[in-house]
Design a protein around this motif. Sequence first.
Motif, PDB file in Angstrom:
ATOM      1  N   ASP A  82       0.838  -1.208   0.000  1.00  0.00           N
ATOM      2  CA  ASP A  82       0.000   0.000   0.000  1.00  0.00           C
ATOM      3  C   ASP A  82       0.876   1.263   0.000  1.00  0.00           C
ATOM      4  OD1 ASP A  82      -2.485  -0.903  -0.232  1.00  0.00           O
ATOM      5  OD2 ASP A  82      -3.081  -0.697   1.867  1.00  0.00           O
ATOM      6  N   ARG A  98     -10.709  -7.551   3.653  1.00  0.00           N
ATOM      7  CA  ARG A  98     -10.045  -6.248   3.573  1.00  0.00           C
ATOM      8  C   ARG A  98     -10.335  -5.610   2.218  1.00  0.00           C
ATOM      9  NH1 ARG A  98      -4.340  -7.626   3.974  1.00  0.00           N
ATOM     10  NH2 ARG A  98      -5.003  -9.774   3.806  1.00  0.00           N
ATOM     11  N   GLU A 100      -8.489  -3.115   0.364  1.00  0.00           N
ATOM     12  CA  GLU A 100      -7.344  -2.217   0.219  1.00  0.00           C
ATOM     13  C   GLU A 100      -7.198  -1.853  -1.260  1.00  0.00           C
ATOM     14  OE1 GLU A 100      -5.997  -1.383   2.930  1.00  0.00           O
ATOM     15  OE2 GLU A 100      -6.346  -3.028   4.327  1.00  0.00           O
TER      16      GLU A 100
END
Length: 909
Positions: A82, A98, A100
Amino acid sequence: MSGLFDEADPSEETAFKHAVERVNAEITVLPRSRLSTQIERLSFGDSYHASNKVCQMMREGIAAIFGPQSPEAASHVQSICDAFEIPHIETKWDYKIRKENYLINLYPHPMTLSKAYNDLVEAFNWETYVIIYENNERLYTLQDLIKASAPSTRKAVLKQLPEGDDYRSLLKDILYATDIFNIFIDCSTDKVPEVLKQAQQVGLMTYHYSYIITSLDIHTLDLVDFSYGDINITAYRIVDPDRPEVDAIVKQWNSHISVDNYNSRSHMYGGPYYVYNDILFFLQTETALVYDAVFLFGKALHVLDSSQRIDIKPLNCDSKETWQHGYSIINYMKMVQLQGLTGLIQFNTSGYRTDVQMDVVQLKRDGLRKIGTWDSKFVTKFNWTKQDAEIEAVQDDTIDLKNRTLTVTTIKNDPFLMLKISTEPLTGNEQFEGYTVDLLNELSKELGFKYNIKLVSDGSYGSLNKETGKWNGMIREVIDGEADIAVADLSVNKDRQSALDFTMPFMNLGISILFVEPKFKAPELFSFMNPFAVDVWMYMFYAFFGVSIVLFIIARVSPMEWDCPHPCIEDPDELENQFTLLNSFWFTIGSLMQQGSDIAPKATSTRMMAGIWWFFTLIMVSSYTANLASFLLVQEKDEPIKSLQDLARQDVIKYGCVGTGSTASFFKFSPFPERVVMWKKMEEWNSKSPGILPKDNVAGRDKVLRDEGKYAFFMESTVIEYAVERVCGLYQVGGLLDSKGYGVGMHSPYRQYFNGGILRLQENGILDKLKRKWWKEERKGTGCAAEGGESGVTPLRIANVGGVFVVLVGGCAVAIIFAFVEFFWENRKIATDEGGTVVEEMSKELKFALSCSSNSKPVKKEKKDSLSSQEGNGEPQDSNQYLDLGLDSYGFPNAPPRANGGINQDGYT
Ligand code: GLU
């Protein structure tokens, strides 16, 4: 491209390498670039090394990171990706969901799987089921299933697998739950075989039970041990080995071994496999997903590559610099579509896989078979392939019963199998007759087979020795192939069903108790009291007492009851009331005894009281009379035991059952401690005096007769019915303790045929006809009719009415005592008056009374001096004074005695 893989499991690394090789080899996938790989191996869950390795790889320059498998390490890698805008590609089940920016996970989303499982449960119409789950995280995948069970008619029981590897007690709980036959197992793939094995050990692997297993990798397991029990084991799989792409890819990986071997294994387990370092690997879902992920990455790269030049940039974990193409690549990956090993791969904007399609597979005798597909994008989620039954029918056609000669193991037991009574020596099937032989004849006519009957060699029905895991009796003979089928009074129970296949029951029954017929109880002496319970007698007495008192009081209160003492007195000075206390009691007892008295109430109040009392006596006397007849005639039986509990509570009457049959198992493996204790006692008694647990029913029946009330035998109701009908003095105690059926035991290939045959015999009424023939008609003998002799109304014997005589004698005795007391009292008074002794007076009076010479006797006068003391008011005080004149105390002549002999108000006649 970098891959972080588990060093213990090389399968994903292999898939990764193969996929990269193929992407580079196929010019159409990525024509302008080439993929190169950096592979690092980690021990599972090692987050520290994972982060270090990622930084190290970034320094050399990377376009994407695959893995690692452990959730903790993956989170660390994810945060680095990330920060530096590197695409992170995962292929494992992750409950954390998640979302992301730089993450893409090819594993179907837990919510998608949750819906798929719920749809399957709905499609199978499971109403009650148990969900066995491994840990709380897995419950995310079961959300829909749990929610659906809350408000609806579906009932789900949740059970968590215990720590360690012994799940037997959990599985036994399911076995003992009478309403659960559907089991949903959610645990990691490697635990599934052990859970199923232990389920088989406790007796849960029979055709009564259905299983759904959530693992998508069931095709990688060896399930041969469970495939012959006709158990419904169903699962999803996302890798369809029948798809040509899958087949082609697996064959490429599999170039090390021969195609023949590949086909056989693939067919058996229904799953593709490949070889790595000469080890056979079945294609697991996550491995297939790694392969697909590389292709997806290749395709996304190609799209981006076509519009701009992509450079790989070395990055430093300590700097803030990011990779400028990372964001575009991950977005393209979410946009492109691909047909991979795991079907269509496409994502929604959140980066979750959509339009997932999975196969529904079920375990059959020949391995896993696809029975349908589930597609998340359709409203009708399932598309079932050819009906299972149709396929089975086609397969079963290969097993031809016609003209086969089956060896039938059986056991002697009246009236199922008996030796024929004949003067000729008989051989083979000819030696036997009975229900079983007729049933076999009918079935052989229906199904076209021939048979040879053989008596079971050890004379046992079949029980399991849980220590050795070995069966004996007919069950063992069929398991070992010494016989093809077992046809007898062989009860179907759970243990047996896990060892053999049984047809549907041809006869239903339950265990009951055989005992000697109880003798009639001698009638009670006071049985005439029985029509009313003790409390009713008590209340009647209170009513009699109370009513008499009330009558006395209201008669005294009521003016109408005060009368002129003699009809000749017109203006009396005194009034008299007929309801003295004694008369009140006399009146009520008179009406209660239906005799009446000559006391007649005159006032409205007393008449009402009398009327309501008469009404009461009418009802009570009628009820008593109505009940009396039945109480006098019906004789109660003297039953020392009435139920299993009565037997359990005592040790005087011994009890037993056939030692190696299902009745013994009923006690031995019972969930109720009381029955297990009973079994222990039976074993103990049997070790001291053999015969308590006989080999067969006939021996048990004879022992009941021989021991006359000292031995009870647990026997099946069918055989009890037969014994009671034929042998006098036997009797069934209580109802049935369980409910089961007799079935034909065999290996499953024949079951369909035999089930059909039995159904037809049932529908045609042949089974009923056979039952009637062998229970009512054949070998009937004289029966017990002669003993029953007397019929209709029997005269009452003295024992029935003896108590009434006792009461009569008692009443007379009391009357005599009273007479004597009165006699003594009167003579004592006379003796005192006349100055004699009591004895003299009494003997004089007694002589006169017993001489019976006259019905009149002179009146004894009291002496003058005794009278003079009473002459104060000029009126005579003692009525005796007037008796010699024939006048009563009012100076009128005495009233004449009553002609009807009724009871007058003083009680004299
Ligand atoms: N029918 C029983 C069986 O199949 C045998 C008799 C009994 O146990 O009572 O084992």
